[in-house]
Design a protein around this motif. Sequence first.
Motif, PDB file in Angstrom:
ATOM      1  N   ASN A 246       0.875  -1.167   0.000  1.00  0.00           N
ATOM      2  CA  ASN A 246       0.000   0.000   0.000  1.00  0.00           C
ATOM      3  C   ASN A 246       0.918   1.225   0.000  1.00  0.00           C
ATOM      4  N   PRO A 247       1.192   1.811  -1.172  1.00  0.00           N
ATOM      5  CA  PRO A 247       2.187   2.886  -1.257  1.00  0.00           C
ATOM      6  C   PRO A 247       1.811   4.091  -0.406  1.00  0.00           C
ATOM      7  N   ALA A 248       2.818   4.785   0.055  1.00  0.00           N
ATOM      8  CA  ALA A 248       2.606   5.952   0.909  1.00  0.00           C
ATOM      9  C   ALA A 248       2.073   7.131   0.106  1.00  0.00           C
ATOM     10  N   GLU A 249       1.238   7.918   0.772  1.00  0.00           N
ATOM     11  CA  GLU A 249       0.874   9.236   0.277  1.00  0.00           C
ATOM     12  C   GLU A 249       1.826  10.229   0.949  1.00  0.00           C
ATOM     13  N   TYR A 250       2.261  11.228   0.199  1.00  0.00           N
ATOM     14  CA  TYR A 250       3.236  12.140   0.806  1.00  0.00           C
ATOM     15  C   TYR A 250       2.978  13.573   0.376  1.00  0.00           C
ATOM     16  N   ALA A 251       3.509  14.498   1.188  1.00  0.00           N
ATOM     17  CA  ALA A 251       3.376  15.924   0.916  1.00  0.00           C
ATOM     18  C   ALA A 251       4.609  16.631   1.460  1.00  0.00           C
ATOM     19  N   LEU A 252       4.966  17.730   0.827  1.00  0.00           N
ATOM     20  CA  LEU A 252       6.102  18.523   1.271  1.00  0.00           C
ATOM     21  C   LEU A 252       5.730  19.287   2.535  1.00  0.00           C
ATOM     22  N   LEU A 253       6.535  19.153   3.573  1.00  0.00           N
ATOM     23  CA  LEU A 253       6.314  19.907   4.811  1.00  0.00           C
ATOM     24  C   LEU A 253       7.037  21.246   4.755  1.00  0.00           C
ATOM     25  N   VAL A 254       8.322  21.229   4.361  1.00  0.00           N
ATOM     26  CA  VAL A 254       9.106  22.461   4.314  1.00  0.00           C
ATOM     27  C   VAL A 254      10.315  22.217   3.413  1.00  0.00           C
ATOM     28  N   ASP A 255      10.806  23.284   2.773  1.00  0.00           N
ATOM     29  CA  ASP A 255      12.011  23.170   1.952  1.00  0.00           C
ATOM     30  C   ASP A 255      13.085  24.104   2.496  1.00  0.00           C
ATOM     31  N   GLN A 256      14.197  24.258   1.741  1.00  0.00           N
ATOM     32  CA  GLN A 256      15.350  25.060   2.135  1.00  0.00           C
ATOM     33  C   GLN A 256      16.007  24.531   3.412  1.00  0.00           C
ATOM     34  N   VAL A 257      15.892  23.215   3.630  1.00  0.00           N
ATOM     35  CA  VAL A 257      16.468  22.569   4.811  1.00  0.00           C
ATOM     36  C   VAL A 257      17.872  22.076   4.474  1.00  0.00           C
ATOM     37  N   THR A 258      18.830  22.403   5.329  1.00  0.00           N
ATOM     38  CA  THR A 258      20.213  21.968   5.104  1.00  0.00           C
ATOM     39  C   THR A 258      20.660  20.889   6.086  1.00  0.00           C
ATOM     40  N   ALA A 259      19.956  20.718   7.203  1.00  0.00           N
ATOM     41  CA  ALA A 259      20.327  19.693   8.176  1.00  0.00           C
ATOM     42  C   ALA A 259      19.153  19.419   9.107  1.00  0.00           C
ATOM     43  N   CYS A 260      19.093  18.154   9.619  1.00  0.00           N
ATOM     44  CA  CYS A 260      18.070  17.752  10.592  1.00  0.00           C
ATOM     45  C   CYS A 260      18.702  16.805  11.599  1.00  0.00           C
ATOM     46  N   ASP A 261      18.114  16.776  12.773  1.00  0.00           N
ATOM     47  CA  ASP A 261      18.534  15.796  13.769  1.00  0.00           C
ATOM     48  C   ASP A 261      17.342  15.498  14.667  1.00  0.00           C
ATOM     49  N   PHE A 262      16.809  14.264  14.565  1.00  0.00           N
ATOM     50  CA  PHE A 262      15.689  13.825  15.384  1.00  0.00           C
ATOM     51  C   PHE A 262      16.212  12.820  16.407  1.00  0.00           C
ATOM     52  N   THR A 263      15.830  12.993  17.677  1.00  0.00           N
ATOM     53  CA  THR A 263      16.235  12.044  18.715  1.00  0.00           C
ATOM     54  C   THR A 263      15.024  11.679  19.563  1.00  0.00           C
ATOM     55  N   TYR A 264      15.104  10.507  20.200  1.00  0.00           N
ATOM     56  CA  TYR A 264      13.992   9.992  21.013  1.00  0.00           C
ATOM     57  C   TYR A 264      14.538   9.361  22.277  1.00  0.00           C
ATOM     58  N   ASN A 265      14.020   9.820  23.406  1.00  0.00           N
ATOM     59  CA  ASN A 265      14.323   9.216  24.700  1.00  0.00           C
ATOM     60  C   ASN A 265      13.054   8.548  25.194  1.00  0.00           C
TER      61      ASN A 265
END
Length: 300
Positions: A246-265
């Motif tokens: 069942n392929p994903a549906e997707y949408a652009l959240l934001v552009d002009q992004v140069t780096a990300c870091d997601f963490t979870y505790n």
Amino acid sequence: MGVVLTIGPSQRGFTLIELVVVIVISGVIAVVASQLIQRPVEMYQSQASRARLVDRADTALVRMTRELRDALPNSVRIGCSGRCLEFLHVVTGGLYRAAPVGDPLALSFNPADADSRFEVLGLLLDSGSIQLGGSVDACRNMTASCLVIYNTGLLGSDAYNLDNAAAISALNSGAPITLDFINNGFGGGQTAFPAASPDQRFYIVDTPVTYLCDPAGGTIRRYQGYSLQSSQDAVDSHAELLAQNNPAEYALLVDQVTACDFTYNAGTPSRNALVTLEMTMQERGESIHLLQQAHLVNMP
């Protein structure tokens, strides 16, 4: 009678040296004036760029943290070296009625009872958002909403493995409110949920959600509606998300992004889980870095 001619003083223009001096002075004045004007203009443009970046980054991070608060407890997963965030989105939930074996409207968590229906205690909000299915695979492929009970995220109680998740097959919104689910196909071959919730709590999941950060492309995209996978490695790229049964549906959240870091505790039984989202954006040489955190309930 004679004519007398009177000749006045001679008329003359600027000399070449005077013209050069005037040109030089005018040039100096122009340069000084342009500097006085250019610097404030550049400062205004830089400030405007930073303001736009902060506004867009903050909007994106607020959207993500708000949606994370609807995540199934213990379903948050981080991958792609901190650039992929996945969780199971809860559309509604409530309390179930527990009773001894043999009661058709109660969950006994006894395989011999082969439960397939239970009574909801109180109201079931947003019940119109529940999607029904008629097969075991409906939950895995997310063509039906999934009933999840006591998701710890550990082996044997992980909704991504369908250890404790089943497709909802019917909903009776009368009195009492009841839910039917397909009680087979569980991990290990058991025909009941592996563990009861101490608070008799159930959740209904309507879709997995992935936020995928692509610094090379400068984007963060949101994906939903794709098939459940036990391993996040199977859905940690744009191509893999679109290649599911069942392929994903997707949408652009934001552009002009140069780096990300997601963490979870994941937290502890006495402390909420914590998700930290960091994002760097750039425009016209201006760069901003924002951080947002969300506390999540991790008691299933």
